[in-house]
Design a protein around this motif. Structure first.
Motif, mmCIF file in Angstrom:
data_model
loop_
_atom_site.group_PDB
_atom_site.id
_atom_site.type_symbol
_atom_site.label_atom_id
_atom_site.label_comp_id
_atom_site.label_asym_id
_atom_site.label_seq_id
_atom_site.Cartn_x
_atom_site.Cartn_y
_atom_site.Cartn_z
ATOM 1 N N PRO A 1 -8.018 -2.740 2.999
ATOM 2 C CA PRO A 1 -8.618 -1.753 4.227
ATOM 3 C C PRO A 1 -8.604 -2.364 5.509
ATOM 4 O O PRO A 1 -8.560 -1.706 6.635
ATOM 5 C CB PRO A 1 -9.942 -1.922 3.665
ATOM 6 C CG PRO A 1 -9.838 -1.955 2.107
ATOM 7 C CD PRO A 1 -8.679 -2.766 1.876
ATOM 8 N N CYS B 1 -8.055 -8.007 1.943
ATOM 9 C CA CYS B 1 -7.112 -7.906 1.015
ATOM 10 C C CYS B 1 -6.802 -8.845 -0.099
ATOM 11 O O CYS B 1 -5.851 -8.919 -0.556
ATOM 12 C CB CYS B 1 -5.757 -7.467 1.486
ATOM 13 S SG CYS B 1 -4.332 -6.697 0.367
ATOM 14 N N ALA C 1 -0.104 4.512 3.214
ATOM 15 C CA ALA C 1 -1.427 4.800 2.740
ATOM 16 C C ALA C 1 -1.857 4.143 1.683
ATOM 17 O O ALA C 1 -3.234 3.761 1.586
ATOM 18 C CB ALA C 1 -1.524 6.377 2.411
ATOM 19 N N ALA C 2 -1.116 3.690 0.730
ATOM 20 C CA ALA C 2 -1.373 2.738 -0.271
ATOM 21 C C ALA C 2 -1.713 1.556 0.038
ATOM 22 O O ALA C 2 -2.611 0.755 -0.536
ATOM 23 C CB ALA C 2 -0.156 2.655 -1.235
ATOM 24 N N GLU D 1 -1.983 1.370 -6.233
ATOM 25 C CA GLU D 1 -2.216 2.490 -5.456
ATOM 26 C C GLU D 1 -1.032 3.598 -5.289
ATOM 27 O O GLU D 1 -1.426 4.663 -5.295
ATOM 28 C CB GLU D 1 -2.859 1.946 -4.132
ATOM 29 C CG GLU D 1 -4.184 1.392 -4.048
ATOM 30 C CD GLU D 1 -5.202 2.294 -4.472
ATOM 31 O OE1 GLU D 1 -5.023 3.293 -4.251
ATOM 32 O OE2 GLU D 1 -6.142 1.348 -4.866
ATOM 33 N N SER E 1 -3.122 0.612 2.740
ATOM 34 C CA SER E 1 -4.469 0.932 3.659
ATOM 35 C C SER E 1 -5.516 0.958 2.625
ATOM 36 O O SER E 1 -6.770 0.312 2.878
ATOM 37 C CB SER E 1 -4.394 1.989 4.414
ATOM 38 O OG SER E 1 -3.798 2.077 5.530
ATOM 39 N N ARG E 2 -5.221 1.449 1.471
ATOM 40 C CA ARG E 2 -6.246 1.579 0.264
ATOM 41 C C ARG E 2 -6.622 0.314 -0.371
ATOM 42 O O ARG E 2 -7.779 0.060 -0.464
ATOM 43 C CB ARG E 2 -5.978 2.774 -0.640
ATOM 44 C CG ARG E 2 -5.960 4.135 -0.024
ATOM 45 C CD ARG E 2 -6.036 5.026 -1.185
ATOM 46 N NE ARG E 2 -4.800 5.132 -2.090
ATOM 47 C CZ ARG E 2 -3.551 5.556 -1.737
ATOM 48 N NH1 ARG E 2 -3.679 6.707 -0.656
ATOM 49 N NH2 ARG E 2 -2.562 5.637 -2.353
#
Length: 265
Positions: A156, A30, A149-150, A247, A152-153
């Motif tokens: 990762p 990240c 979710a954002a 994101e 994680s995107r």
């Protein structure tokens, strides 16, 4: 008779040396990567180093340690990191969660020596303060799902470590991810309320939007001997939060007018 035997052994000793293994490159992380320019340090089998210092000299040893620490800090900013695995809690003593001194649920401020940004860090170092966001969603469950979710995107390798609901219905969630100098934590406290009355007509359309507060920080402080000055991660905490916001596409408070805060990161 002794000298020839020593010379005879020297080539075999050199031939038997095994180069130090390189760390595997992380598949994802990240933080922004830089080219790996780390070189293997020279080795010597003699009692004196290449700079003329002798083994066992305490002054020379301190100098070598300080140079090694500086080289390690520089390499940490530019070299690949191992993938995040088996993170079960904090990497250091910096507390996480809510600020016990707050009359209402809120995140903690940034410690002065840490690489950190927080929406709660008002009145301290300007570079540690971050602007809150708003979440235009139907409910807090949807807000938590979208921010998870954002994250994680954008990161990762991020792992969710903690999540709970506060007494006033706000929602807290915490992630761990790899930073430039070790493991970082990212905390969100999505308030069960909006931005409040700011005396602006534009707020009429955002009364039901939830206020998103956050804190991103390194769990350890790295120092360079002998200066004892914290090593900077070059603004990685703020950059990470902007990647997550990009994101999830949530606006920053005070930046609702398009283009108003384009250069304010």
């Amino acid at each position: 008779a002794t000298m020839p035997s020593i010379r005879a052994l020297a080539p075999a000793r050199r031939a038997g040396r095994v180069p130090s293994p390189r760390l595997p490159r992380a598949s994802s992380s990240c933080s922004s990567e830089a080219p790996n320019r780390q070189a293997s340090p020279p080795s010597s089998s003699s009692s004196s180093s290449s700079d003329g210092t002798r083994e066992g000299d305490p002054v020379a040893g301190r100098r070598v340690v300080s140079l090694a620490a500086l080289a390690a800090a520089a390499a940490a900013l530019g070299s690949p990191r191992l993938a995040l695995a088996n993170v079960v809690g904090d990497d250091a003593g910096e507390p996480t969660g809510l600020d016990p001194a707050g009359a209402r649920p809120r995140l903690r401020k940034c410690p002065a020596t840490y690489n950190c940004v927080s929406t709660t860090s008002t009145g301290g170092a300007p570079e540690q303060y971050a602007t809150a966001w708003t979440a235009p969603v139907k409910n807090l469950d949807e807000a938590i799902a979208q921010i998870t979710a954002a994250t994680s995107r954008a990161c990762p390798d991020a792992r969710r470590l903690d999540a709970f609901e506060t007494e006033d219905g706000s929602r807290y969630v915490r992630f761990a991810t790899l930073g430039k100098l070790g493991v970082d934590n990212v905390e969100f406290l999505i308030k069960n309320e909006g931005v409040g009355d700011r005396g602006w007509d534009g707020d009429e359309d955002q009364k039901r939007d939830y206020l998103v507060t956050y804190r991103s920080f390194a769990t350890t402080v790295k120092y360079v001997y002998p200066f004892m000055t914290p090593v900077s991660d070059l603004g990685e905490q703020r950059k990470r939060m902007e990647r997550i916001r990009a994101e999830v596409e949530w606006p920053r408070v005070g930046c609702e007018i398009e283009g108003f805060c384009d250069n304010d990161l």
